[in-house]
Motif scaffolding. Structure first.
Motif, mmCIF file in Angstrom:
data_model
loop_
_atom_site.group_PDB
_atom_site.id
_atom_site.type_symbol
_atom_site.label_atom_id
_atom_site.label_comp_id
_atom_site.label_asym_id
_atom_site.label_seq_id
_atom_site.Cartn_x
_atom_site.Cartn_y
_atom_site.Cartn_z
ATOM 1 N N ASP A 111 37.726 -2.670 6.378
ATOM 2 C CA ASP A 111 36.500 -2.242 5.699
ATOM 3 C C ASP A 111 36.753 -1.002 4.848
ATOM 4 O O ASP A 111 36.274 -0.893 3.717
ATOM 5 C CB ASP A 111 35.395 -1.941 6.723
ATOM 6 N N GLY B 171 27.351 3.628 9.835
ATOM 7 C CA GLY B 171 26.401 3.126 8.854
ATOM 8 C C GLY B 171 25.002 3.680 9.099
ATOM 9 O O GLY B 171 24.592 3.889 10.228
ATOM 10 N N TYR B 232 28.476 -1.500 1.853
ATOM 11 C CA TYR B 232 28.128 -2.796 2.430
ATOM 12 C C TYR B 232 27.133 -3.512 1.511
ATOM 13 O O TYR B 232 26.298 -2.864 0.862
ATOM 14 C CB TYR B 232 27.527 -2.619 3.819
ATOM 15 N N THR B 234 24.220 -4.723 1.304
ATOM 16 C CA THR B 234 22.841 -4.843 1.772
ATOM 17 C C THR B 234 21.888 -4.436 0.660
ATOM 18 O O THR B 234 22.207 -3.569 -0.158
ATOM 19 C CB THR B 234 22.602 -3.946 3.004
ATOM 20 N N ARG B 280 33.343 -2.931 12.825
ATOM 21 C CA ARG B 280 34.578 -2.310 12.347
ATOM 22 C C ARG B 280 35.744 -2.606 13.293
ATOM 23 O O ARG B 280 35.551 -2.963 14.446
ATOM 24 C CB ARG B 280 34.391 -0.791 12.211
ATOM 25 N N GLU B 317 31.693 4.593 4.496
ATOM 26 C CA GLU B 317 31.137 3.693 3.504
ATOM 27 C C GLU B 317 30.896 4.469 2.219
ATOM 28 O O GLU B 317 30.312 5.557 2.225
ATOM 29 C CB GLU B 317 29.810 3.124 4.021
#
Lengths: 182, 331
Positions: A111, B171, B232, B234, B280, B317
């Motif tokens: 990621d 997140g 991400y 979203t 993750r 992120e």
């Protein structure tokens, strides 16, 4: 664990050791390796579920060839192929070879590599997610792919993983050339 | 709160569970491989046998295991949630994390010896709501929504009689958790009912000469230039253009990092610190848990604070971090 280490491409000198014609044996060897692994650890491929028959194009950006992988357990197939677009695939995963190997052995976080754009993914995202999670849980060592056990396995793991770690450090400091220039 | 704070860490797979435990987690949280938990992604989570083995491994290494059954049972398929609750209890879970009053009621009536933690999905942030869950179902701990400041948490803790658990890394979901319908609107599937926010089968990345386009069920939600950090896929972190302005409509793609606020959270009465990220990998989990283990131990012993922002920046992120609502500088 390195994260956000986007520039760990193979140096040009290393690429010269891997011209396209030298890659031909990798397909049959990796096919045998995956099928052998599936026989020894059948549960390993269960996490892929329906995505075990998906065709993944693994495209190391610093090599002049790519790998087409169908990770279907004992029927798995790996082929060496041309770069993206030359073979039909459900998923394309693209990135420097050492980064892709780091994600495979768990040294690098997939990621984080994606967030930092060190690897790129196109195609069926659910298949990529399933593959990522299956690899994460598999805790694969080089000896698993080579079918080694005991002392030989420990030696192979230490040598190969140590070598990859050294290669990442070396590549991070080395000048980067575009694939195909080597 | 006078005891040591508990470090609660994510475990999306058996391998990640082992990594979290060995890195110093006081407790790990995990879920079954179905719609009963809010991280229902392909290839993730535990079979019943893996859950039993994972809990044994955690206990054998001095850690607790918490099982998330934190989606809302659907009327046509409630047996799935009952079975998950029963299996968690049989496997020896130290607690079940739930939000649905049906799941809480089933646990309270059938497995009264298993602790109940109220999931963040219940969005309980008031003394009245939390006390209701405590009185009705015997809930012992509430996972706080990520919308409260440290001062608000301190006030809340003085008014309730249950433990509180606060997210410290990972997140961010700053909507009213458990009540967000963005994913349902776009894809027909929701984190609350199906356990998936932005289900991967609805996500696509398309590359062209200008960069990468992220789409969710056909909606373009962002475009990234070459080398530009991504987040991400979203809707809440989508970047949209209206008129001549382009920006993030709901929230920026950044990670929560409250590593600098551990002492403040302890002073506010928080019992447990939670790291987000069951999706993750074990490399991420190992590094984050190790960093927070050092930071929590330093905070508990009154030592110098551990500077963890720099250590973990590369895992975030969008490559950016925030203390979120804990430090509401806009007030």
């Amino acid at each position: 664990m390195a994260a956000g280490n986007e520039e760990i491409s193979l140096p040009a000198s290393a690429r010269r050791l891997l011209p396209p014609f030298a890659a031909a044996p990798f397909g049959p060897l990796l096919t045998l390796s995956l099928r052998s692994l599936a026989r020894r650890r059948p549960g390993l491929f269960e996490r892929l579920g329906e995505h075990s028959t998906a065709r993944f194009l693994i495209d190391p950006t610093d090599l002049s060839f790519a790998f087409s992988v169908v990770p279907d357990g004992a029927s798995a197939v790996v082929r060496v192929t041309g770069k993206s677009g030359s073979a039909p695939s459900d998923v394309v995963i693209r990135g420097p070879l050492l980064t892709l190997l780091g994600v495979l052995d768990g040294t690098l976080d997939g990621d984080a590599m994606f967030f930092h754009r060190a690897i790129a993914v196109t195609g069926k995202t659910e298949a990529v997610v399933a593959l990522r999670n299956a690899i994460e849980d598999a805790e694969l060592r080089p000896s698993d792919l080579l079918g080694l056990r005991g002392v030989l396995a420990r030696l192979a793991d230490a040598g190969i993983l140590g070598g990859l770690s050294a290669a990442r450090h070396f590549a991070a400091d080395a000048p980067v050339a575009k694939a195909g220039q080597a | 709160m006078s005891g040591r704070m508990e470090l609660v860490c994510p475990a999306g797979t058996p391998a990640t569970l082992r990594a979290a435990v060995l890195a110093g987690a006081d407790a790990v949280y995990c879920g079954f491989r179905d719609e009963t938990n809010a991280r229902n992604f392909p290839g993730l989570n535990f079979s019943p046998q893996e859950m039993a083995e994972g809990i044994r491994f955690a206990h054998g290494n001095g850690s607790k295991a918490l099982v998330a059954i934190n989606t809302f049972a659907r009327a046509e398929n409630t047996d799935l949630w009952r079975k998950a609750a029963d299996t968690a209890a049989v496997c020896g879970a130290d607690a079940v994390i739930a939000a649905d009053i049906a799941v809480l009621d089933h646990m309270a009536n059938n497995h009264p010896r298993t602790r109940l933690h109220l999931s963040v999905q219940a969005a309980a942030a008031t003394p009245e709501a939390i006390s209701f869950y405590a009185q009705a179902f015997g809930v012992r701990r509430v996972v706080l929504p990520r919308v409260l400041s440290v001062q608000e948490i301190a006030v809340l803790n003085r008014a309730i009689d249950v433990e509180t658990e606060a997210f410290v890394f990972g997140g961010l979901c700053v909507m009213m958790e458990g009540r967000c319908h963005l994913s349902s609107y776009a894809t027909g599937k929701s984190p609350n009912l199906n356990g998936v926010c932005s289900p991967p089968e609805a996500v696509s990345y398309v590359e062209d000469a200008e960069g990468t386009t992220a789409r969710l069920a056909g909606f373009t939600i962002d475009r990234f230039g070459a080398g530009e950090p991504a987040g991400y896929p979203t809707l809440c972190k989508g970047r949209f253009t209206a008129g001549d302005k382009t920006g993030y409509l709901f929230e920026d793609p950044v990670s929560l990092n409250a590593g600098s606020m551990i002492v403040a959270l302890k002073s506010a009465g928080v019992t447990a610190l939670k790291i987000e990220g069951r999706q993750r990998g074990k490399g991420y989990v190992t590094e984050v848990v190790r960093a927070f283990r050092r930071a929590v131990d330093a905070a508990e012993s009154g030592g110098d604070p551990v500077e963890i922002d720099g250590i973990l920046a590369g895992l975030s992120e969008g490559g950016r971090q925030t203390t979120g609502a804990y430090r509401k500088t806009w007030r």
